[in-house]
Design a protein around this motif. Structure first.
Motif, PDB file in Angstrom:
ATOM      1  N   VAL A 137       0.484  10.976   3.565  1.00  0.00           N
ATOM      2  CA  VAL A 137       1.112  10.518   2.328  1.00  0.00           C
ATOM      3  C   VAL A 137       0.983   9.001   2.260  1.00  0.00           C
ATOM      4  O   VAL A 137       1.352   8.304   3.209  1.00  0.00           O
ATOM      5  N   PRO A 138       0.455   8.441   1.151  1.00  0.00           N
ATOM      6  CA  PRO A 138       0.299   6.988   1.051  1.00  0.00           C
ATOM      7  C   PRO A 138       1.617   6.246   1.224  1.00  0.00           C
ATOM      8  O   PRO A 138       2.678   6.699   0.771  1.00  0.00           O
ATOM      9  N   VAL A 139       1.549   5.096   1.870  1.00  0.00           N
ATOM     10  CA  VAL A 139       2.715   4.243   2.128  1.00  0.00           C
ATOM     11  C   VAL A 139       2.389   2.837   1.656  1.00  0.00           C
ATOM     12  O   VAL A 139       1.310   2.313   1.954  1.00  0.00           O
ATOM     13  N   SER A 140       3.296   2.226   0.914  1.00  0.00           N
ATOM     14  CA  SER A 140       3.063   0.862   0.445  1.00  0.00           C
ATOM     15  C   SER A 140       3.646  -0.177   1.391  1.00  0.00           C
ATOM     16  O   SER A 140       3.112  -1.281   1.507  1.00  0.00           O
ATOM     17  N   ASP A 141       4.739   0.164   2.088  1.00  0.00           N
ATOM     18  CA  ASP A 141       5.385  -0.762   3.012  1.00  0.00           C
ATOM     19  C   ASP A 141       5.559  -0.066   4.359  1.00  0.00           C
ATOM     20  O   ASP A 141       6.311   0.909   4.450  1.00  0.00           O
TER      21      ASP A 141
END
Length: 405
Positions: free
Chosen positions: A264-268
């Protein structure tokens, strides 16, 4: 620690510890700092698969070649830091049969040993395999115990003159005249130092660290869940023979099996959701291969981050991003004495470290060759010694908590 080490390595995971070890063995004055205990980032929160390269053979030949080369090196130098289990890719009735053929042919082209198994032969090795298994393929996968691996690298670095500081977060970098001139460290160091060169080996956090020097490093991390359950009926690394997807790896530990994982993409990398649906999906998918784990008691659950490098990646599915590694010489960006080593896999940490150390030595006019491919890690044949190193560096982490100590 001197106030002016020649090289400061930021990041105490496998790659950072590997860089510190490699440089120390070449006679370079090096200091390693990590904001937590060693291996507390991606290294110690992985599923711990020692890749043969088979998982990526058909999609990323260069990455697969790196994996099988380093797989063989780790078997010779790492001892009790790994478990040589072998691995099996299983094809279920619902899986594309042509994918199996493609993977087998790709492994052959890369030089990864394989053995095709009938469904019955596969069940002889894994008795609880699903009745839906139609055939399988043996490959030289294994299991890594990252807490031990990282600690052993740090111990060898320190034995050869390096300084290791855990719980010493990087707080500030000052850049003047196109160079990093000083670095402020907090925690156990609480000091300003003036290194000649800085290596950013912080994985998913590489973008944040680089920004302290006014640099941009395009990280696109993704999170994944791992669930360890009570189960002692597995002795090989189990993979689903299909395009990489959620819940397609089950790894054996002593009395447990580690199920993984999601993407799952993570920004932070410091703040991200840990969703229950990921746990449920991991159980659902892994139990298609190995039904016995579906109702097995959960021992522990953790999330880890893939330190993927992709400057142009948006928040879409990140499984397609290369698992290869990239060494960024920021002299190209106007800051002469800093580089970032990003991407890669736990299996290829040593090669990442060698490539980085080669660049640093070239910058410093140090004429010394790499020794880490043939030099045994200290304590590698003594599990108790390795676990003492782990304790020394506060390096016990979720991946191998049931094994270490």
């Amino acid at each position: 620690m001197t106030d002016s080490p020649t090289v400061l390595v930021v990041g105490g995971g496998a790659t950072g510890a590997g860089v510190a070890r490699d440089l120390a063995l070449r006679g370079v004055d090096v200091t390693l700092v990590e904001r937590g205990g060693l291996a507390s980032g991606a290294s110690g929160r992985s599923h711990g698969l020692l890749h043969s390269g088979a998982r990526y053979a058909e999609s990323d030949r260069a990455g697969a070649e790196e994996c099988i080369e380093e797989n063989q090196i780790l078997r010779s130098i790492a001892g009790e830091c790994i478990r040589d289990t072998g691995g099996i890719f299983v094809q279920l009735a619902s899986d594309d049969a042509s994918y199996f053929e493609t993977k087998r042919d790709a492994c052959k082209a890369v030089g990864i040993e394989t053995e095709e198994l009938s469904a019955d032969e596969a069940r002889e090795r894994v008795p609880d395999l699903s009745a839906d298994v139609e055939r399988a393929m043996w490959v030289p996968d294994g299991v890594v115990y990252p807490s031990r691996l990282v600690a052993a690298n740090a111990a060898d670095a320190e034995d050869n003159g390096a300084t290791i500081h855990q719980h010493a977060p990087l707080e500030e970098m000052t850049v003047e005249g196109g160079e990093v001139t000083s670095v402020r460290l907090g925690g156990t160091v609480d000091n300003v130092i003036e290194p000649n060169y800085v290596v950013n080996a912080t994985g998913a956090w590489a973008g944040k660290v680089a920004s302290m020097a006014g640099l941009s490093v395009g990280m696109a991390p993704s999170r994944g869940v791992m669930v360890s359950v009570e189960y002692d009926g597995l002795d090989v690394a189990l993979n689903r023979c299909r395009d990489p997807e959620d819940g397609d790896i089950v790894l054996p530990h002593e009395n447990e099996a580690v199920l993984g994982t999601t993407s799952v993409p993570v920004s932070d990398p410091d703040e991200y959701e840990q969703a229950d649906w990921e746990i449920e999906r991991t159980f659902e998918e892994c139990s298609e291969m190995l039904p016995a784990v579906d109702n097995a008691p959960t021992v522990r659950t953790w999330w880890g981050l893939r330190p993927l490098y992709e400057p142009d990646e948006s928040d879409t599915d990140r499984r397609g991003i290369s698992r290869g590694f990239f060494l960024l010489d920021h002299a190209d960006d106007g800051v002469d004495n800093i580089s970032s080593i990003v991407g890669g896999k736990l299996t290829t940490y040593r090669q990442m470290a060698e490539t980085t150390a080669d660049l640093v030595c070239d910058k410093l006019d140090v004429e010394a060759t790499c020794e880490t491919a043939t030099r045994q890690l200290p304590g590698s044949e003594d599990a108790e010694q390795l676990d003492e190193y782990v304790e020394k560096y506060d390096g016990l982490n979720p991946t191998d908590r049931d094994v270490v100590g």
